[in-house]
Design an enzyme around this catalytic site. Sequence first.
Site, PDB file in Angstrom:
ATOM      1  N   GLY A 129       0.818  -1.204   0.000  1.00 43.39           N
ATOM      2  CA  GLY A 129       0.000   0.000   0.000  1.00 43.39           C
ATOM      3  C   GLY A 129       0.848   1.249   0.000  1.00 43.39           C
ATOM      4  O   GLY A 129       2.061   1.194   0.232  1.00 43.39           O
ATOM      5  N   PRO A 130       0.246   2.394  -0.238  1.00 44.76           N
ATOM      6  CA  PRO A 130       0.983   3.661  -0.263  1.00 44.76           C
ATOM      7  C   PRO A 130       1.594   3.980   1.099  1.00 44.76           C
ATOM      8  O   PRO A 130       1.190   3.411   2.122  1.00 44.76           O
ATOM      9  CB  PRO A 130      -0.100   4.692  -0.633  1.00 44.76           C
ATOM     10  N   PRO A 131       2.564   4.897   1.137  1.00 47.64           N
ATOM     11  CA  PRO A 131       3.159   5.291   2.424  1.00 47.64           C
ATOM     12  C   PRO A 131       2.110   5.888   3.357  1.00 47.64           C
ATOM     13  O   PRO A 131       1.195   6.579   2.923  1.00 47.64           O
ATOM     14  CB  PRO A 131       4.203   6.351   2.021  1.00 47.64           C
ATOM     15  N   GLY A 132       2.258   5.587   4.645  1.00 42.46           N
ATOM     16  CA  GLY A 132       1.382   6.187   5.642  1.00 42.46           C
ATOM     17  C   GLY A 132       0.061   5.484   5.845  1.00 42.46           C
ATOM     18  O   GLY A 132      -0.820   6.011   6.528  1.00 42.46           O
ATOM     19  N   THR A 133      -0.093   4.282   5.279  1.00 41.20           N
ATOM     20  CA  THR A 133      -1.372   3.576   5.428  1.00 41.20           C
ATOM     21  C   THR A 133      -1.348   2.570   6.574  1.00 41.20           C
ATOM     22  O   THR A 133      -2.292   1.795   6.738  1.00 41.20           O
ATOM     23  CB  THR A 133      -1.756   2.864   4.117  1.00 41.20           C
ATOM     24  N   GLY A 134      -0.263   2.531   7.356  1.00 40.90           N
ATOM     25  CA  GLY A 134      -0.254   1.737   8.584  1.00 40.90           C
ATOM     26  C   GLY A 134       0.319   0.348   8.459  1.00 40.90           C
ATOM     27  O   GLY A 134      -0.008  -0.530   9.261  1.00 40.90           O
ATOM     28  N   LYS A 135       1.202   0.121   7.490  1.00 41.97           N
ATOM     29  CA  LYS A 135       1.750  -1.229   7.289  1.00 41.97           C
ATOM     30  C   LYS A 135       2.649  -1.647   8.452  1.00 41.97           C
ATOM     31  O   LYS A 135       2.508  -2.744   9.006  1.00 41.97           O
ATOM     32  CB  LYS A 135       2.533  -1.271   5.968  1.00 41.97           C
ATOM     33  N   THR A 136       3.585  -0.781   8.832  1.00 43.02           N
ATOM     34  CA  THR A 136       4.532  -1.131   9.900  1.00 43.02           C
ATOM     35  C   THR A 136       3.828  -1.261  11.246  1.00 43.02           C
ATOM     36  O   THR A 136       4.064  -2.217  11.995  1.00 43.02           O
ATOM     37  CB  THR A 136       5.643  -0.064   9.985  1.00 43.02           C
ATOM     38  N   SER A 186      -3.403   2.111 -19.222  1.00 38.96           N
ATOM     39  CA  SER A 186      -4.775   2.443 -18.813  1.00 38.96           C
ATOM     40  C   SER A 186      -5.227   3.833 -19.263  1.00 38.96           C
ATOM     41  O   SER A 186      -6.376   4.206 -19.020  1.00 38.96           O
ATOM     42  CB  SER A 186      -4.915   2.325 -17.293  1.00 38.96           C
ATOM     43  N   LYS A 195      -7.859   4.896  -7.949  1.00 34.78           N
ATOM     44  CA  LYS A 195      -8.169   5.894  -8.976  1.00 34.78           C
ATOM     45  C   LYS A 195      -9.469   6.629  -8.654  1.00 34.78           C
ATOM     46  O   LYS A 195      -9.567   7.848  -8.855  1.00 34.78           O
ATOM     47  CB  LYS A 195      -8.266   5.212 -10.340  1.00 34.78           C
TER      48      LYS A 195
END
Length: 833
Positions: free
Chosen positions: A390-397, A714, A757
Site C-alpha cells: 500500500g501507499p506510504p502512511g497507510t499503517g503497514k509497519t 490504462s 483511482k
Amino acid sequence: MKYPFMATRGVITFIGNSSTIEVGRPLSLAAIDLAKSDFENKLVLIPQKNIKQNEIEFEKDLENVGILTKIKSIKILSNGNRKIIVEGVERIKLDSIEKDKNNNDIIANLSLYPVLKNENGSSETIIEKMQTSLNNIIESNLPLVANQELSKHESSERYTYILAHYLTMPFEKKFEIFAKKSLTEMLELIFSFLVELKNIQKLDVDLDKDIKKNLDSQQREYLLRERLKVIQKKLGDDENDEEEIEEKLNSKYGKEQYPEEVIKTIKNEKRRLKNMMSSSPEANTSRTYIEWLTNLPWRKVSVDKTNLVKSKEILDSYHYGLKEVKERIIEFLAVMINNNKKHPEDEKTKIQIPNSDYEINKNLFTKKNASDDTYSYKSSNNVPILALVGPPGTGKTSLAKAIAETLDRKFIKISLGGVKDEAEIRGHRRTYVGALPGKIIQAIKKAGVSNPVILLDEIDKMSSDYKGDPTSAMLEVLDPEQNVNFQDHYIELEYDLSKVLFIATANYYQNISAPLLDRVEIIELSSYTSLEKIRIARDYLIKKVLEQNSLEESQFKISDESLDFLIKHYTLEAGVRNLQRALDKLARKIVVKSLENKLEKDFVITSEEIVNLLGVIKYTDDFKENYERIGAVNGLAYTQYGGSTLSIEVTTFPNSKGGIKLTGQLKEVMQESAQIALAFVRSNAKKYEIDFNFEANQIHIHVPEGAVPKDGPSAGVTFTTAIISALKQIPVSHKVGMTGEITLRGKVLPIGGLKEKSLAAHKLGIKTVFIPNENNRNLVEVADEVKESIEFISVSDYDEIFENLFGKLSDNKKITSNSKIPKKDISKANPTH
C-alpha cells in the site's frame, strides 16, 4: 651520466639490498616506463625532504643524495598503481634535472658519490665492538633473513649496508646514515643508534622499578590491561566461560533446546579451539562462532496467545478498518487453536520453561529418520507469509507491530531498502575477516526465540549488483517448503524458520520480483477516504498528539468539519502521516499560546483558526483546471503513492510530415497506447465524422508534470477522447474522468487500482468516471462515500464513450459542465466470480 629518476617518500635503499615500493604518482609512473624502455631498467631513487608532501618542485624539495637501482619486477595493481621491486646499485649525487621527450621533469643528471672506505681498520674495530656488546640487540631487531646475511657477510661494507637497510628507525635517522661520506661515519651512527635501542629495552625491563610513576595514561592503561589478561588467565576465567557453555548444553532444558547436530558442532569447535594459540585470529573467530551457536534460541519459542476475542480487541485498538488483514490473522489463530484441539499429542512435545513465557518445542529441528540430511515439519506448523502492499502512511509497519502484540510474540524489524548484497540475507562465510550471520539469523538471536514476528520492511526496494541478488536469497526465506532448512553461510547449520511469522511491506507490488511475489500472500492496504481519515484522526491520532504535547482535550477541540478542512487543504496523501504532522503542528502552536497566556481554557479549532495557525492553504478544491477546454481530458493513474489524476492535452498544427509527437516523459507502454489511440481515431474518422487532414497536420500529445516518468496502458481511452476532442473542436467537461486500455478495434480492456483511482477522482471533484465493463466487480471495493458522489459508467466499447460525450454529429449532442450525463444503471451489476 643521465637516468630517469623517481622521488620517494620514506624509502631508503642501500647498495646490494632490495626494496618494494608502491607507485601511483603520474611522474613516477612515467619514470618507470622510461627506465624500462630506454635505460635497461635502471632507475634513480631520490628521497623527498618532506615525506607528507604530494606535489614536489624538484630541486628544492629533494635531497641531493640518492641511489641508482635496477628494477627487478613490476606488478600492476587493481587500483592502477604499480608495485616495483628495486635493488640498490650505486650511490649518486643529484646535479640537475631536465625534461624527457614528453616534457616531463624525470631525467636526472648525476655523478657518482661512492662511500669512502677507511684503510686503517677503524670500520672492523666498530663492527667487532658491536658483535661483542650489542649482538643480542642486533639479532632481536632484525628479521631472520637479515641475521642470516650478517652471519656470512664478506666485508665491512656489506655488514654496514645490511644493518642500515633492515634496522627499523626514523626516516631522518636512516637518511643521515645513508648520506655519510665514509663507512666509518655510517657505522658510528649505527652503533650509537643500537646503544640507544639497548638503553630503551633496558628501561622496559626495569619499568616497574624506575619509571612506573612517569608513565603517561595510555602506557599505564596498556600495562594494566596486559596484567589483567594474565590475572584472568591465572584465575581461570577462560575455564569459567567453558564451564558456562558446558552447563548450558548439559542442563535439563539445554539438552532439549539444542539439536544434536548443534551440540556436536559446538564440541568439535571447542576441541579445535584448545589446539590454537589464544591470541591468534583463528581462536577469536572460533570463540565468536561458538558464542553464536550457543546464543541462538533453536527450539526455544514464546507461548502464543489463543484468545480470539482479546486478539480482535488488540487489532481494533491499533487500526481502524483493515478488515481483510485482521480476518487473516484471526483465521491463523483459529487454525492454531483447532490444531491444538485435534492434535493434543503435539502438546507433549512442548516443555514449559519455569517462571517464563517460553517453552521448548521439540517439533522444531526434527528429522524423520536418523539418516535424513534435512529437517522435516508438519503441515499444521505452516505460518502465513504476508505482504502488506500500500501507499506510504497507510499503517503497514504499525499493523505488523499489532499482529506481534496480538500473538504475544517478539517483534523484530529488518529494513531491506537499498540492500544489494546477498550476504546481508545469508551472511558471510567465516573465512572472511569480521564475518557475521545475515539479517535473518541476527534478528532471531535478537528476539531470543525461534517464532518471532519479523517485519521485512520495504521488500520492493531491494536491488542487485555484482555482489549478488538478495531477492533470490529471500526466496528461500519466504518459501514455506524451503525455510524449514534455511542455511546461513556463517552458521553453516540448517535453521528452521517454519515458526517465524514473516510480514513483508511494499509500496507497489509491481516492483516485487515475480518469484518472490508468488511466495507471499498479498494483502492490499489502499488509500483512505476523507471519512476514514477523520475517523482515524478522531480515534487514534488526536489522542496520540494530545499525549505527546501534554494537552487536555478541552484545549484541542476540533469538529469533523474542521478535520475535513484540514485534510483537504493541508494534506494530499494516500495515508495519514501528513495529517498527523499537521495535527502535531497545531498542538505545538496551541502549547505556545498556552504558555504565553493567550489561550482560553476551552479552545475550539475552527477552519479559520487552522489557517491562522498553519498559514496559507496549501491545496484548494480547484487546484486543477476547473473549466472545460478543447483537447484536454482527465485520466486516472495508480502509483506506489496511491491514486492520482492525469490531465492529457492534445493540440494540432500544420506540418507537411504529419504524424504524432509525444511529450511528458512517457515510457514505452504509454507511448504505444497513444499511438494505438491515434490509429483507432484515424481508422474511424469517417464513422465519428472527423474532418481532419492527418497528412498535412501534426498531432501533439502532452501529459503535464513532465519531470515525472509515466507508464502503463490504462490511459488509452483518455488519449482517444482527447484526440477526438481536439480534432472535432468539442470540449469535454472537467467533471469527467476515465480509465481503460483501448485496442485497435476500440475494445475497452480492464485496468487495475480502480479503488485508488476513484479516490483520486473524488478528491478532484470529478462527478463522472468511465470504467471498463470488466471492472464492475471492483466497485464493491470502492468506498460508499465515493460511489455516492461519482457516477461510474461502465463501457465495453469506445463507441459508448463517444455517444456519451460527443453524441451524434447530426444533433451535435455533447456533454458540458452544465449538462447532465445520461446515467447507466450499474447498481444491479453483480461482481463476477
